[in-house]
Design a protein around this motif. Structure first.
Motif, PDB file in Angstrom:
ATOM      1  N   THR A  15       0.827  -1.210   0.000  1.00  0.00           N
ATOM      2  CA  THR A  15       0.000   0.000   0.000  1.00  0.00           C
ATOM      3  C   THR A  15       0.860   1.259   0.000  1.00  0.00           C
ATOM      4  O   THR A  15       0.592   2.206  -0.745  1.00  0.00           O
ATOM      5  CB  THR A  15      -0.921   0.015   1.237  1.00  0.00           C
ATOM      6  OG1 THR A  15      -1.740  -1.156   1.234  1.00  0.00           O
ATOM      7  CG2 THR A  15      -1.813   1.242   1.237  1.00  0.00           C
ATOM      8  N   LYS A  16       1.911   1.237   0.821  1.00  0.00           N
ATOM      9  CA  LYS A  16       2.810   2.390   0.893  1.00  0.00           C
ATOM     10  C   LYS A  16       3.529   2.616  -0.433  1.00  0.00           C
ATOM     11  O   LYS A  16       3.718   3.755  -0.870  1.00  0.00           O
ATOM     12  CB  LYS A  16       3.816   2.205   2.020  1.00  0.00           C
ATOM     13  CG  LYS A  16       3.207   2.315   3.410  1.00  0.00           C
ATOM     14  CD  LYS A  16       4.242   2.069   4.493  1.00  0.00           C
ATOM     15  CE  LYS A  16       3.613   2.175   5.886  1.00  0.00           C
ATOM     16  NZ  LYS A  16       4.600   1.866   6.960  1.00  0.00           N
ATOM     17  N   ARG A  17       3.961   1.499  -1.073  1.00  0.00           N
ATOM     18  CA  ARG A  17       4.638   1.620  -2.366  1.00  0.00           C
ATOM     19  C   ARG A  17       3.694   2.171  -3.430  1.00  0.00           C
ATOM     20  O   ARG A  17       4.072   2.982  -4.266  1.00  0.00           O
ATOM     21  CB  ARG A  17       5.193   0.259  -2.805  1.00  0.00           C
ATOM     22  CG  ARG A  17       6.445  -0.167  -2.056  1.00  0.00           C
ATOM     23  CD  ARG A  17       7.128  -1.328  -2.744  1.00  0.00           C
ATOM     24  NE  ARG A  17       6.281  -2.518  -2.760  1.00  0.00           N
ATOM     25  CZ  ARG A  17       6.231  -3.423  -1.784  1.00  0.00           C
ATOM     26  NH1 ARG A  17       6.996  -3.253  -0.705  1.00  0.00           N
ATOM     27  NH2 ARG A  17       5.444  -4.465  -1.863  1.00  0.00           N
ATOM     28  N   PHE A  18       2.425   1.747  -3.381  1.00  0.00           N
ATOM     29  CA  PHE A  18       1.425   2.227  -4.338  1.00  0.00           C
ATOM     30  C   PHE A  18       1.175   3.725  -4.146  1.00  0.00           C
ATOM     31  O   PHE A  18       1.118   4.490  -5.121  1.00  0.00           O
ATOM     32  CB  PHE A  18       0.121   1.452  -4.154  1.00  0.00           C
ATOM     33  CG  PHE A  18      -1.008   1.971  -5.009  1.00  0.00           C
ATOM     34  CD1 PHE A  18      -1.044   1.713  -6.373  1.00  0.00           C
ATOM     35  CD2 PHE A  18      -2.031   2.736  -4.449  1.00  0.00           C
ATOM     36  CE1 PHE A  18      -2.070   2.208  -7.169  1.00  0.00           C
ATOM     37  CE2 PHE A  18      -3.059   3.222  -5.237  1.00  0.00           C
ATOM     38  CZ  PHE A  18      -3.082   2.953  -6.592  1.00  0.00           C
ATOM     39  N   ILE A  19       1.044   4.140  -2.866  1.00  0.00           N
ATOM     40  CA  ILE A  19       0.820   5.559  -2.566  1.00  0.00           C
ATOM     41  C   ILE A  19       2.014   6.400  -3.024  1.00  0.00           C
ATOM     42  O   ILE A  19       1.857   7.469  -3.628  1.00  0.00           O
ATOM     43  CB  ILE A  19       0.563   5.761  -1.054  1.00  0.00           C
ATOM     44  CG1 ILE A  19      -0.766   5.113  -0.650  1.00  0.00           C
ATOM     45  CG2 ILE A  19       0.559   7.247  -0.700  1.00  0.00           C
ATOM     46  CD1 ILE A  19      -1.015   5.080   0.838  1.00  0.00           C
ATOM     47  N   ALA A  20       3.241   5.869  -2.757  1.00  0.00           N
ATOM     48  CA  ALA A  20       4.448   6.588  -3.174  1.00  0.00           C
ATOM     49  C   ALA A  20       4.528   6.707  -4.689  1.00  0.00           C
ATOM     50  O   ALA A  20       4.883   7.756  -5.232  1.00  0.00           O
ATOM     51  CB  ALA A  20       5.686   5.877  -2.630  1.00  0.00           C
ATOM     52  N   THR A  21       4.175   5.635  -5.393  1.00  0.00           N
ATOM     53  CA  THR A  21       4.204   5.630  -6.860  1.00  0.00           C
ATOM     54  C   THR A  21       3.247   6.682  -7.435  1.00  0.00           C
ATOM     55  O   THR A  21       3.534   7.313  -8.451  1.00  0.00           O
ATOM     56  CB  THR A  21       3.810   4.241  -7.403  1.00  0.00           C
ATOM     57  OG1 THR A  21       4.704   3.261  -6.860  1.00  0.00           O
ATOM     58  CG2 THR A  21       3.901   4.203  -8.928  1.00  0.00           C
ATOM     59  N   CYS A  22       2.111   6.864  -6.760  1.00  0.00           N
ATOM     60  CA  CYS A  22       1.116   7.833  -7.236  1.00  0.00           C
ATOM     61  C   CYS A  22       1.474   9.270  -6.882  1.00  0.00           C
ATOM     62  O   CYS A  22       1.199  10.198  -7.654  1.00  0.00           O
ATOM     63  CB  CYS A  22      -0.258   7.497  -6.657  1.00  0.00           C
ATOM     64  SG  CYS A  22      -0.944   5.943  -7.263  1.00  0.00           S
ATOM     65  N   THR A  23       2.079   9.473  -5.708  1.00  0.00           N
ATOM     66  CA  THR A  23       2.302  10.835  -5.209  1.00  0.00           C
ATOM     67  C   THR A  23       3.645  11.440  -5.607  1.00  0.00           C
ATOM     68  O   THR A  23       3.733  12.658  -5.812  1.00  0.00           O
ATOM     69  CB  THR A  23       2.175  10.885  -3.677  1.00  0.00           C
ATOM     70  OG1 THR A  23       3.098   9.944  -3.099  1.00  0.00           O
ATOM     71  CG2 THR A  23       0.756  10.549  -3.249  1.00  0.00           C
ATOM     72  N   ILE A  24       4.681  10.616  -5.709  1.00  0.00           N
ATOM     73  CA  ILE A  24       6.015  11.155  -6.005  1.00  0.00           C
ATOM     74  C   ILE A  24       6.074  11.884  -7.344  1.00  0.00           C
ATOM     75  O   ILE A  24       6.601  13.002  -7.418  1.00  0.00           O
ATOM     76  CB  ILE A  24       7.086  10.046  -5.924  1.00  0.00           C
ATOM     77  CG1 ILE A  24       7.313   9.647  -4.448  1.00  0.00           C
ATOM     78  CG2 ILE A  24       8.412  10.518  -6.524  1.00  0.00           C
ATOM     79  CD1 ILE A  24       8.246   8.491  -4.249  1.00  0.00           C
ATOM     80  N   PRO A  25       5.540  11.312  -8.443  1.00  0.00           N
ATOM     81  CA  PRO A  25       5.560  12.070  -9.717  1.00  0.00           C
ATOM     82  C   PRO A  25       4.826  13.411  -9.613  1.00  0.00           C
ATOM     83  O   PRO A  25       5.273  14.418 -10.174  1.00  0.00           O
ATOM     84  CB  PRO A  25       4.844  11.134 -10.697  1.00  0.00           C
ATOM     85  CG  PRO A  25       5.018   9.778 -10.116  1.00  0.00           C
ATOM     86  CD  PRO A  25       4.977   9.966  -8.636  1.00  0.00           C
ATOM     87  N   THR A  26       3.698  13.410  -8.887  1.00  0.00           N
ATOM     88  CA  THR A  26       2.944  14.653  -8.699  1.00  0.00           C
ATOM     89  C   THR A  26       3.765  15.678  -7.937  1.00  0.00           C
ATOM     90  O   THR A  26       3.792  16.864  -8.283  1.00  0.00           O
ATOM     91  CB  THR A  26       1.634  14.373  -7.941  1.00  0.00           C
ATOM     92  OG1 THR A  26       0.894  13.376  -8.627  1.00  0.00           O
ATOM     93  CG2 THR A  26       0.792  15.629  -7.824  1.00  0.00           C
ATOM     94  N   PHE A  27       4.446  15.216  -6.887  1.00  0.00           N
ATOM     95  CA  PHE A  27       5.267  16.120  -6.084  1.00  0.00           C
ATOM     96  C   PHE A  27       6.426  16.671  -6.909  1.00  0.00           C
ATOM     97  O   PHE A  27       6.773  17.854  -6.792  1.00  0.00           O
ATOM     98  CB  PHE A  27       5.809  15.393  -4.853  1.00  0.00           C
ATOM     99  CG  PHE A  27       6.716  16.243  -4.003  1.00  0.00           C
ATOM    100  CD1 PHE A  27       6.203  17.224  -3.173  1.00  0.00           C
ATOM    101  CD2 PHE A  27       8.102  16.088  -4.086  1.00  0.00           C
ATOM    102  CE1 PHE A  27       7.039  18.024  -2.405  1.00  0.00           C
ATOM    103  CE2 PHE A  27       8.941  16.890  -3.324  1.00  0.00           C
ATOM    104  CZ  PHE A  27       8.413  17.853  -2.474  1.00  0.00           C
TER     105      PHE A  27
END
Length: 300
Positions: A15-27
């Motif tokens: 779950t954490k990896r999925f959230i990071a994958t979604c948020t890091i490009p946006t950030f």
């Protein structure tokens, strides 16, 4: 029990990896296109540079010292504040009023009126500016011929330093009402009809129902739009002033973004960035104040 714990840990990790994958490009994109330009603007406000060629010379606080002594800057600041207050207040009241009339199917032909009110928001700013320019003209439209009956030397509203900002505000209000009205209608349509029926049975008039039901239950939408008002007015004022007057007469209709753009075009890039920095601090500060003042929910 141990296998269940391990499975849970694996799921948490996924779950954490999925959230990071979604948020890091946006950030990353946010950092490149928002955070970096802001800090770059602040940094350039301390230099003397023409914006194109030549060496950047560290200028310290001189740009800000000149800025605070610049009468044209203060006039532009004053005009920006006038537009924020006037456009926000009038647009908010009118959009809320028309939304209350057109929500919940209370008015016959509401679809037609919704489209009619929203049309100005679809039109190009240049088109709207041209319409109001002709309307305000001393030679064309409705206002000019009528005004000349009383004043033969009438030069048009846009030629009057005391009236030009208010004339631009009218065009901005006309353009914005439909957009915010649709947002308020969406919030009002989500309110249960049973609440209004119960209030009606208790003897509450339509006017009272608006303040005890409609306003509190659309408050979160209103809070969001108040921030939109501030940001959009600052941005849209640049477009309207540029298209309608270009800052005329004699800079009387300048707003901060227009004045900043003129300084950049004149080769005072560092000075323009100082104006931009002050505008950013002002806009961010007023948005925080509005959010703080409207943070209390009326339902509480």
């Amino acid at each position: 029990m141990k296998s269940i714990t391990c499975s849970k840990m694996k799921n948490d990790g996924a779950t954490k990896r999925f959230i990071a994958t979604c948020t890091i490009p946006t950030f990353i994109l946010y950092a490149i296109f928002v955070i970096y330009p802001i800090f770059n603007m602040i940094g350039l406000s301390f230099v003397k540079w023409n914006g194109l060629l030549g060496k950047k010379t560290f200028y310290g606080l001189q740009n800000y010292k000149i800025l605070f002594q610049d009468a044209q800057f203060w006039l532009s600041f004053k005009n920006t504040i006038i537009l924020i207050v006037l456009v926000t207040a009038v647009t908010f009241v009118l959009a809320l009023f028309f939304a209350s009339l057109l929500a919940k199917g209370r008015l016959k032909g509401q679809s037609f009126f919704r489209i009619l009110f929203y049309i100005p928001n679809i039109l190009s700013i240049v088109v709207i500016s041209a319409i109001f320019y002709m309307l305000y003209s001393s030679e064309y439209g409705i206002i000019g011929p009528i005004a000349k009956l009383f004043d033969k030397e009438y030069l048009g509203v846009l030629g009057n330093p005391n009236q030009v900002v208010y004339a631009i505000a009218v065009a901005m209000i006309w353009q914005a009402i439909g957009y915010y009205m649709v947002m308020y209608i969406a919030g009002m349509d989500s309110i249960s009809d049973e609440l209004y029926e119960s209030a009606g049975l208790d003897g509450a008039s339509r006017f009272k129902q608006f303040f005890i039901i409609t306003l509190p239950l659309t408050w979160q939408v209103i809070r969001v739009t108040l921030t939109f008002f501030i940001i959009s007015t600052i941005n849209m004022s640049f477009l309207f002033v540029t298209a309608m007057t270009g800052g005329a007469p004699d800079g009387a209709s300048n707003v901060l973004l227009v004045y900043m753009s003129k300084q950049r075009a004149n080769g005072s890039f560092g000075y323009a960035m100082a104006i931009g920095t002050i505008l950013f601090i002002f806009a961010y500060g007023i948005a925080l104040v509005v959010n703080k003042l409207t943070s209390k929910d009326p339902l509480d």
